[in-house]
Structures are given as structure tokens and as C-alpha cells.
Design a protein around this motif. Structure first.
Motif, short mmCIF file in Angstrom:
data_model
loop_
_atom_site.label_atom_id
_atom_site.label_comp_id
_atom_site.label_asym_id
_atom_site.label_seq_id
_atom_site.Cartn_x
_atom_site.Cartn_y
_atom_site.Cartn_z
N ILE A 128 2.83 5.24 -10.37
CA ILE A 128 2.67 4.30 -9.27
C ILE A 128 3.96 4.27 -8.46
O ILE A 128 5.05 4.09 -9.00
N ASP A 129 3.82 4.49 -7.16
CA ASP A 129 4.94 4.37 -6.23
C ASP A 129 4.87 2.98 -5.61
O ASP A 129 3.92 2.66 -4.88
N ARG A 130 5.84 2.15 -5.91
CA ARG A 130 5.79 0.76 -5.43
C ARG A 130 5.73 0.67 -3.91
O ARG A 130 5.18 -0.29 -3.36
N SER A 131 6.28 1.65 -3.21
CA SER A 131 6.24 1.59 -1.75
C SER A 131 4.82 1.78 -1.22
O SER A 131 4.53 1.43 -0.07
N ASP A 132 3.92 2.34 -2.04
CA ASP A 132 2.52 2.54 -1.63
C ASP A 132 1.61 1.39 -2.04
O ASP A 132 0.43 1.37 -1.68
N VAL A 133 2.13 0.45 -2.82
CA VAL A 133 1.31 -0.68 -3.28
C VAL A 133 1.00 -1.59 -2.08
O VAL A 133 1.86 -1.89 -1.26
N ARG A 134 -0.25 -1.99 -2.01
CA ARG A 134 -0.70 -2.86 -0.91
C ARG A 134 -1.35 -4.09 -1.52
O ARG A 134 -2.28 -3.97 -2.34
N ILE A 135 -0.88 -5.26 -1.16
CA ILE A 135 -1.41 -6.52 -1.70
C ILE A 135 -1.99 -7.31 -0.54
O ILE A 135 -1.28 -7.69 0.40
N THR A 136 -3.29 -7.52 -0.58
CA THR A 136 -3.96 -8.33 0.45
C THR A 136 -4.31 -9.68 -0.16
O THR A 136 -4.92 -9.74 -1.22
N ILE A 137 -3.91 -10.72 0.52
CA ILE A 137 -4.19 -12.09 0.06
C ILE A 137 -5.20 -12.70 1.01
O ILE A 137 -4.95 -12.83 2.21
N LEU A 138 -6.36 -13.05 0.46
CA LEU A 138 -7.44 -13.65 1.25
C LEU A 138 -7.47 -15.14 0.96
O LEU A 138 -7.89 -15.57 -0.12
N GLY A 139 -6.99 -15.92 1.92
CA GLY A 139 -6.94 -17.36 1.74
C GLY A 139 -7.99 -18.08 2.57
O GLY A 139 -8.67 -17.48 3.40
N GLY A 140 -8.11 -19.37 2.37
CA GLY A 140 -9.09 -20.15 3.10
C GLY A 140 -8.77 -20.29 4.58
O GLY A 140 -9.66 -20.48 5.40
#
Length: 273
Positions: A249-261
Motif C-alpha cells: 500500500i502506497d499511502r500517497s494513493d490512499v483516498r478517504i471519502t467521508i460522507l456526512g449528513g
């Protein structure tokens, strides 16, 4: 850790079940989605902004690029396009659905998917011919395929309102959402790896759902267990390669999407935590 059915096997199972339906039942599912290409407009840098507009029948939904364990990921094939160097896809903010205890992420009603098209030969007509494979769900889930073929040969610099609205309906960037930091901890498991992401940002409202993507091909990632401690959102997922082998895993390629209200946030890259 148990990985769901591999996608081809899952699609085959769904298709077999659909084929087994009586003819009258199949007719009810014959047209769950219609599509059209929106011509869009030319950008100063030479790219064309077009879009694929999908209209889903009442009661039907389709899926985001990372659909959750209960969904079918969409894919595009541009091999028949002409004078097309690349197509960049922009996904509007999706909704979170829970059916029979299973979570999926996607869209209902009408979906406009903006496409930034870069031509291979500047100034020449572009033939946007392609196929979109997707899953659609109502009482049952079925694989579906959309074929489209349009010439983008009418110069225009006037933005198309429907595409502009879709481009505005994307998650906030990390800077727009005032993300202070994003870190990822990696821990080996017997059959894969665990990733624990810590994102420091203001609460996005309601029941926040985090989705972790890694950019690593053929990787299954479980639904993230999402919690919050003060200004820090914590998301934990398990990962396994489709063939059961080792992966990095390359941390620079990690994508975190946060879906909030209240809004969504797209965090690209994380550092060691």
C-alpha cells in the motif's frame, strides 16, 4: 476475514437468477435506466467537458465508484472511441443506502457523470463511443450495460447547466473542509492487512460514513468501521488481495471519502500514523 464472492462470479450468479425469472417478471426489469450523452463545452486548455446522464426508473438505484459490499462497481470501456487520449470521470456525491442490514453507496433518480475528455489530436472531432457496465437494484440487483456513441464536434464555450450542477455536487477537498491531518496505520493480518485512518476535521454532520480506497488493483476492502473522537474521525478497514497473495500500500494513493449528513469530504493521501 471473509472476502465476498469475486465480482465475475457474483455477476454470473445475478445474471443466472435474472434469466430464471418468468418472462413477465423480466419485462418489468427491461428498462431500469436510460441514458444520454450531454455534449458539454470546450475548455481553454483544449479539453472537452461532456457528461453521461442516467435516468433511473422509480425505485431503482445504481452505484458509486466504490459501492460497498452490497453493490456492483461501475466500469467504462473507451476502446471504440476515436481521437480520445483520456477520459477523466468525476463522481457527484453519492448517498448511503441500507437494505436488509447491508450498506451500499450510490444514486437514485437522475445522475449526471461529468467527463473531461482529452483528445489525441487537438482541433479534430472526437467520437465518444463507449460502454458503461453497472449494477442496478430494486427488488433484485442485476448487471446492466449502456452503449453510447456521440460525435463531440460542435465547438461551444457555454457551460451546460446540468453538468455545472454535477461538478458543484462533489465532495469538498481536504483544504475546503479544513482537514488538519490525515494519517494511516497499517497492520498485517493472517490473510491480508488492516488499515486504520485518522482524519482530523470538523464534524460533517449526522451519521458519518468513511470509505477507504487504496489505488491497488484487485484489492478487496471491507466496509470501514467509522467512529469519531472529538475532531478526529477514525475509520478501520480490512484488505485482502483477490488472489490471496501479498500486496503493498502506497499511502500517497490512499483516498478517504467521508460522507456526512451535511456534506462530504475527499481526502487524497495520508501519512504514517
Amino acid at each position: 476475514m471473509k472476502m465476498p464472492l469475486a465480482l465475475p462470479a457474483a455477476l454470473a450468479t445475478i445474471a443466472a437468477a435474472f434469466t430464471a425469472l418468468p418472462a413477465q417478471a423480466q419485462n418489468a426489469y427491461a428498462n431500469p435506466v436510460t441514458s444520454e450523452v450531454l455534449q458539454g463545452w470546450d475548455l481553454p486548455d483544449g479539453r472537452r467537458v461532456a457528461a453521461l446522464r442516467l435516468t433511473l426508473a422509480p425505485g431503482w438505484k445504481t452505484y458509486w465508484r466504490s459501492p460497498g459490499d452490497a453493490g456492483i462497481p461501475p466500469s467504462f470501456d473507451w476502446s471504440l472511441a476515436r481521437n480520445v487520449k483520456s477520459v477523466a470521470i468525476t463522481w457527484p456525491t453519492p448517498s448511503v443506502y441500507v437494505d436488509n442490514g447491508m450498506r451500499s453507496i450510490g444514486y437514485s433518480g437522475q445522475l449526471v457523470i461529468p467527463l473531461h475528455v482529452t483528445s489525441a489530436r487537438a482541433g479534430k472531432p472526437v467520437r465518444l463511443r463507449g460502454t458503461m457496465a453497472l449494477g442496478v437494484c430494486a427488488d433484485v440487483c442485476i448487471p446492466h450495460e449502456i452503449d453510447f456513441d456521440t460525435m463531440l464536434d460542435a465547438p461551444d464555450t457555454s457551460p451546460t447547466p446540468a453538468i455545472v450542477a454535477a461538478l458543484a455536487d462533489v465532495p469538498y477537498s481536504a483544504s475546503e473542509a479544513k482537514v488538519a491531518s490525515a494519517t494511516c496505520r497499517l497492520r498485517p493480518l493472517d490473510d491480508g492487512m488492516e488499515i486504520e485512518a485518522h482524519v482530523t476535521l470538523p464534524n460533517t454532520g449526522g451519521n458519518e460514513v468513511a470509505v477507504i480506497e487504496t489505488g491497488t488493483p484487485d484489492l478487496w476492502i471491507s466496509e470501514a468501521r467509522t467512529t469519531r473522537k472529538g475532531n478526529t474521525l477514525i475509520a478501520v478497514s480490512e484488505m485482502m488481495h483477490a488472489n490471496g497473495g501479498a500486496f503493498g500500500i502506497d499511502r500517497s494513493d490512499v483516498r478517504i471519502t467521508i460522507l456526512g449528513g451535511n456534506y462530504a469530504v475527499d481526502v487524497k493521501g495520508c501519512t504514517a500514523g
